[in-house]
Every structure is written in structure tokens, then in C-alpha cells.
Design an enzyme around this catalytic site. Sequence first.
Site, PDB file in Angstrom:
ATOM      1  N   SER A  62      58.133  50.856   0.582  1.00 64.87           N
ATOM      2  CA  SER A  62      58.703  51.958  -0.190  1.00 64.87           C
ATOM      3  C   SER A  62      59.552  51.384  -1.319  1.00 64.87           C
ATOM      4  O   SER A  62      59.726  50.169  -1.430  1.00 64.87           O
ATOM      5  CB  SER A  62      59.551  52.848   0.712  1.00 64.87           C
ATOM      6  OG  SER A  62      60.685  52.106   1.138  1.00 64.87           O
ATOM      7  N   LYS A  63      60.083  52.288  -2.118  1.00 67.30           N
ATOM      8  CA  LYS A  63      60.796  51.882  -3.337  1.00 67.30           C
ATOM      9  C   LYS A  63      61.904  50.870  -3.093  1.00 67.30           C
ATOM     10  O   LYS A  63      62.219  50.073  -3.965  1.00 67.30           O
ATOM     11  CB  LYS A  63      61.373  53.117  -4.029  1.00 67.30           C
ATOM     12  CG  LYS A  63      60.334  53.819  -4.877  1.00 67.30           C
ATOM     13  CD  LYS A  63      61.003  54.648  -5.949  1.00 67.30           C
ATOM     14  CE  LYS A  63      59.944  55.260  -6.866  1.00 67.30           C
ATOM     15  NZ  LYS A  63      60.030  56.686  -6.990  1.00 67.30           N
ATOM     16  N   ARG A  64      62.506  50.915  -1.880  1.00 68.22           N
ATOM     17  CA  ARG A  64      63.619  49.982  -1.706  1.00 68.22           C
ATOM     18  C   ARG A  64      63.141  48.537  -1.605  1.00 68.22           C
ATOM     19  O   ARG A  64      63.922  47.599  -1.705  1.00 68.22           O
ATOM     20  CB  ARG A  64      64.497  50.383  -0.528  1.00 68.22           C
ATOM     21  CG  ARG A  64      63.937  50.105   0.813  1.00 68.22           C
ATOM     22  CD  ARG A  64      64.722  50.915   1.815  1.00 68.22           C
ATOM     23  NE  ARG A  64      63.832  51.329   2.864  1.00 68.22           N
ATOM     24  CZ  ARG A  64      63.686  50.682   4.008  1.00 68.22           C
ATOM     25  NH1 ARG A  64      64.381  49.590   4.231  1.00 68.22           N
ATOM     26  NH2 ARG A  64      62.849  51.116   4.908  1.00 68.22           N
TER      27      ARG A  64
END
Length: 478
Positions: free
Chosen positions: A251-253
Site C-alpha cells: 500500500s501507499k505507506r
Amino acid sequence: MIVTRFAPSPTGFMHIGNLRTALYSYLLSKSQGGKFILRIEDTDQVRLVEGATDVILKTLEMTGIDYDEGPVVGGEHGPYIQSERLPIYKEYAEKLVEKGVAYYCFCTPERLESLKDDKGIGGYDGHCRHLSKEEVEKNLAEGKPYVIRQKMPTEGTTSYYDEVYGEVTMDNSELRDQILIKADGYPTYNFCHVVDDHLMGVTHVVRGNEYLTSTPKYCLLYDAFGWERPHYVHLPLLMGKDADGNVSKLSKRHGAVSFQDLVEHGYLPEAIVNYIALLGWCPKDSNEEFFTMDELKNAFSMDGLSKSPAVFDYEKLKWFNSEYIKKLPDDKYEEKAMPILDEICGDNVDKKLLASLLHSRIATFDEIRDMSDFVTERLPMSDDLYTNKKNKTTPEVCMEILKDCLPVLESVDSWNNDTLFEKLKAYAAESGRKVGAVMWAVRVAVGRKAVTPGGATELMTILGKEESVARIKLALGE
Ligand code: GLU
């Protein structure tokens, strides 16, 4: 003939995991001379994002995943956008009603709500399963809102064989009568993807493994119609490395997770495709890591697929990208590099030389900016940079060298790499200094940075005479 498809929902950017699904589905069919279809699944109107279909089309175009049938190109099974196929779903749902395996359900939202427990969980109780024909017709005539549900078996099990995960079985007692057509007339994903896959002749369904356990429900739809079930190929999740060393769903993190973001950060589509091809698949009997799309088409086979989650490694992608950038012919490289240099460098800078020095040094095009900072500004620096063991330089020695070199450089008329090199070499010979020491002093004074993409004379060529001389004076405190 093998027929596969990619069936994305236009809900935003193109996640790397989705792109991998598209790629594997494409490769599976192309490795066997089959057909590949693109279908846009936009029946969940709430999740639609404007422009998302264009992003999908553009991504496939940029990555070279070309489809034989789909939006824009058309084909014998169109339309390929589900919202344009609503009458088809209605017709097929009604066929199941006629067969007695689906029914109209008029239960109100309030009634359905009352079936839920404290945690908001609860299934449908089959209330409208046994409405008489007359009751149904009366309700329809009164214009009562309805959904169409499939009668699911309540006993026994439903199984299918997944090409990656093997046998998957579901207890039918866990099933609820699934909705095929919603109250707004739109079909559910469960229903319309099955109808479409059948009508479009899809033989192999390749998709993410979030559908692995619900696929028995889809199989029951094939059975209800009396259609042959397709082969299923569910792909393992893509994971990202967390700061604590664990892994979790990418995911984006973890970093950029969309194809568009990666391209914007200076990754080449070919490098991205090559890298993600290896995230869950590996070639049989070979350790080869570099593949063009055509090579992938030849090498791909289902038995190279893995069911363990693949971990997306940004460093590995970077490495692939740097290799792909190195292999780019100069003109293709410059097409990408020059606009960035034009944006950040002034007119007096020899951008072509700077670009060619960076060609073998950058891992992404984004790095051009960082690596060119010494050109776009006079960086703050410390005298420690002048100290170099190998060349036996200290700040004091370097100042002496710079003092001597300043008039030499000021007198140079044709300011280019070769001339500058000759002049500094001649000075080294005359003064009895090591060429390396002279070059070190000048490079540090002009570049003002420990690591630069070129040596002293290259940096001076890039910066031009005026700026180079000014920086040497600055170093001398003049
Ligand atoms: N529209 C679904 C998705 O984007 C497709 C799933 C499938 O391939 O069947 O997740």
C-alpha cells in the site's frame, strides 16, 4: 483456443498488483497463441472515478499489453463496458428465474436490517423464495422495488480446482441467496462477471486471490445456467516491507504503488513490466531475469506461478530500472533526460554533456535532479572535502593548487574538456604535482560536493568558464 481477460474496475489509479494481474492474464493467453480481452467493470457506480478508464487504457498502451477485444478496438462480443450491457444481465437473470433457480425478492431494507445481529452481521433468510407467481406479479405490477436472488444450496459443499492454489471448497451452509440484480437495476459483480466471462468465451479467469474463496459462489452460477466452468488462476497477494521488518499488503505507506506514480518518478514502463513479471512467477529451468515482452510471451507458463505472497522490493525495481536506462539508446535517453535538465539548468550549462555523464549513473530519471544540484546552485560545503588520502591532498595543498590554476584557467579561450585537461596536466607537470591532486582540488572547488557525475574538467565544461572561474575564486575566498 485459450481466452483470458483483464476486468478492472475504473476506481482510480492502476495499482501495481492490478497491472501484474493484467500482465499475467495477457501472458497466459499469448504464451499459447490465445486471445486477450479487456472488459471495464463499472457497475459499482458508487466507486467510479472519472478518468479512471482512460488511465487503464493508457497504462495498457504504455506497457505493451495489447488486447484483441475491448473498448476502443471493439470485437464480436461487445460492448466491453459493463454499464453498456445492462439489458444482457437482466435477460440472463430472468432466464434463471424462469428456470426456477432465481427469484424476485421484495424485502425492504428495513426488513433486511432487522435480520442482522448486534455486530451488523446477518444474512438473508430466504423469505421471498417461495412467493407464488401471483404474488410476484402483483408486486411487480404495483412497482415494488425488487432484487433478483439466486437460490443457493443449503447443504453439501461446492468445490473447484484453482490452478495455483489447488482444491478450494466451501460449505454450502455458509451461502446466502446471492443478489444477481440490485434494486437499481444494476447487476452485482458476482453475477455480471460470470455472464460476461461465459458470453465472451473466457476459458481462464486470472485475477487476484481476494476472489479465491468466493469463487465457489460463481461456480454455482455456471452450474445454474448449465454452462461449463472456466479454469481459475488466482494470483498471490503483493506485499510490501514494513519498517519493522514484517510484510503487509502493498500500500501507499510502502512507496509508490501505482504505475502512474512510478512513471512520474522516473521509472521506465519496460523496467516496471520486467520487474513485476517476476513477482509471483519465475521461468522454468533458467535464472534469467531480463525479459522483453516478447520473451515473456515465450517463457510464461502457469507452472512457474507461485502461491506464496510476493514482496515488492523497491531497491530491486530501482536496479532493474538503472539497467534499462543504461541500455536506452542515446536519443531515447535524451528524450527523457533533456526536458528535466532544460527545466532545472540555465542556458550556459552544457546540458548534453551533463546528460551523457548521468546516463550510466542514474537509477531513475528523478535522480537527475538530485545529481545535478551542484550545477543549479553553489552548494554549501566544508573544507574537509579537499582532504584525500590517495592524492595526498589537504585543504592547504588544494588552496595552493587553486591559486596556481586560477590564472591558467582564466587564460583558456576554447573552453572544452580536452583543452582544460591539457592545461591542468601541463600545470601538474610544471609544478611537479600529481595530476590526481590537481584534478581533486579543482573538482572539489567547482563541484562543491563529494560525489559528482564527472571529473574536474567535465564539471568545468558543464558549468562554463564564467561560473567555473567564479567558483574557484569563491573557494580561494576572493
Ligand atoms: N472488477 C474486478 C476487480 O477489479 C475484477 C475481478 C475479476 O477479474 O474477476 O477487482
